[in-house]
Design an enzyme around this catalytic site. Sequence first.
Site, mmCIF file in Angstrom:
data_model
loop_
_atom_site.group_PDB
_atom_site.id
_atom_site.type_symbol
_atom_site.label_atom_id
_atom_site.label_comp_id
_atom_site.label_asym_id
_atom_site.label_seq_id
_atom_site.Cartn_x
_atom_site.Cartn_y
_atom_site.Cartn_z
ATOM 1 N N GLY A 126 41.118 -34.654 -90.278
ATOM 2 C CA GLY A 126 40.076 -35.444 -90.805
ATOM 3 C C GLY A 126 38.919 -35.865 -90.157
ATOM 4 N N ASP A 127 39.259 -36.044 -88.663
ATOM 5 C CA ASP A 127 38.419 -36.549 -87.700
ATOM 6 C C ASP A 127 37.459 -35.194 -87.573
ATOM 7 O OD1 ASP A 127 39.401 -39.300 -86.943
ATOM 8 O OD2 ASP A 127 40.993 -37.990 -86.157
#
Length: 455
Positions: A251-252
């Site tokens: 997600g980052d």
Amino acid sequence: MGAGPIVVVGDTLLDVDVEGEAERLCPDAPVPVVASGREHRRPGGAGLAAVLAAQAGAEVVLVTAVGDDEASRCLLGLLSGRVEVVRLPLTGTTATKTRVRARGQTLLRIDTGDGRAGRVVEDDRARRIAALLRGAGAVLVSDYGLGVAEVLGGALREPPAPLVWDPHPKGPVPPPGCALVTPDESEARLLGGRPYVSSDEAARHLVRALRVKAVAVTLGTRGAVLARREGRSVRVPPPVHATGQDACGVGDRFAGAAALALSGGATVEEAVVCGVGEAVRFVGNGGAAAVRLPASPLGNRPRTALEVAEAVRASGGRLIATGGCFDLLHAGHVSLLRRARALGDALVVCVNSDESVRRLKGPGRPMVGEQDRVEVLRALECVDAVTVFEESTPAEVIARLRPCLWVKGGDYAAIDLPETETVRMIGGKTVILPRVSGRSTTNLIAAAGAIMSGG
């Protein structure tokens, strides 16, 4: 890419992977025995998002909360030289996530640390953050529910740059007008208060409920669902099949890649396609476990003037301070700063604010605004910290910093300086260093004026 840096705002964690071999079960419990464990540390959360964006070639500034414990010092060492860190105070201990792994599989995770971001009370730091947000190419909020997004909520409501918000159930609701909100499936359902809807429905509901421009619900290695304020939701599939097993940090990577694309002028659809592609490649290359960062020995150097002063005194070192307008920085300034730094263990530069310069030099000065003057000074290797003061003399800031030596350059005598008495009262000493001949801001302004007038 936009002219300004990517500013990552959020909570940084310390991620620790203990990698070993598991070839037998423990005799007193049905659990694997992990032998020959090797420990690898890296920034997690907003710190990982910032590092990954920097590795993609972006100039990155990370605004995050950092404490004084061993985990925070380790984080600063890992981040040093890769991204610029603007520190917020941290109460409690740094959040640390330790994974025990064998043959690419995570067997156990242990979470420790109770740290939360504290409010910014130092004017220099607040001004610095506000200026960063104004000048950013894009702003990425990487919220892990530990307080940074909450503390800076007001400043984040209307940044001029595209705002990408990666939310957390324990953090604040993304503000209206975000260019892109990037929850995963479970976060999207919790954020929208609809735990049983599909990802497509969650994305469509959130874009209306939050009044943002777009929502991309990330699906790990399956791509994302994009819903825009105007238009239907669409599925964005991965360009290739992900072969890796570790989805930690995906997600980052997605949010950082999307923010970087938006800063370069991409549409939100193009940014999401880019984010999905980079996220899948990230997993295929080993995910977060493959991020190996050697720590810098200078990583635990504090960044603010007061932090530098306190650290130097605590170690028994000599703090050097100097001050001035530093308008149109030239070789004479640099020579003075290098010589001043050589007199001790750290150098703090005290800079007159724009209003202070006008009172001293007249309405035509400064030629360069205070934020630009601060940025140039911070870039010098011999400068450990910079602080801005509003008064006509630096007496007040000297009293706060309490340097061993106050250094000035030029033809002064120490007795002529209005701050000399303050330096004496704190037990310090004023030192006058000779000026480099022919180097002065006045001469530079005069020369520029002659060129402009054709002289």
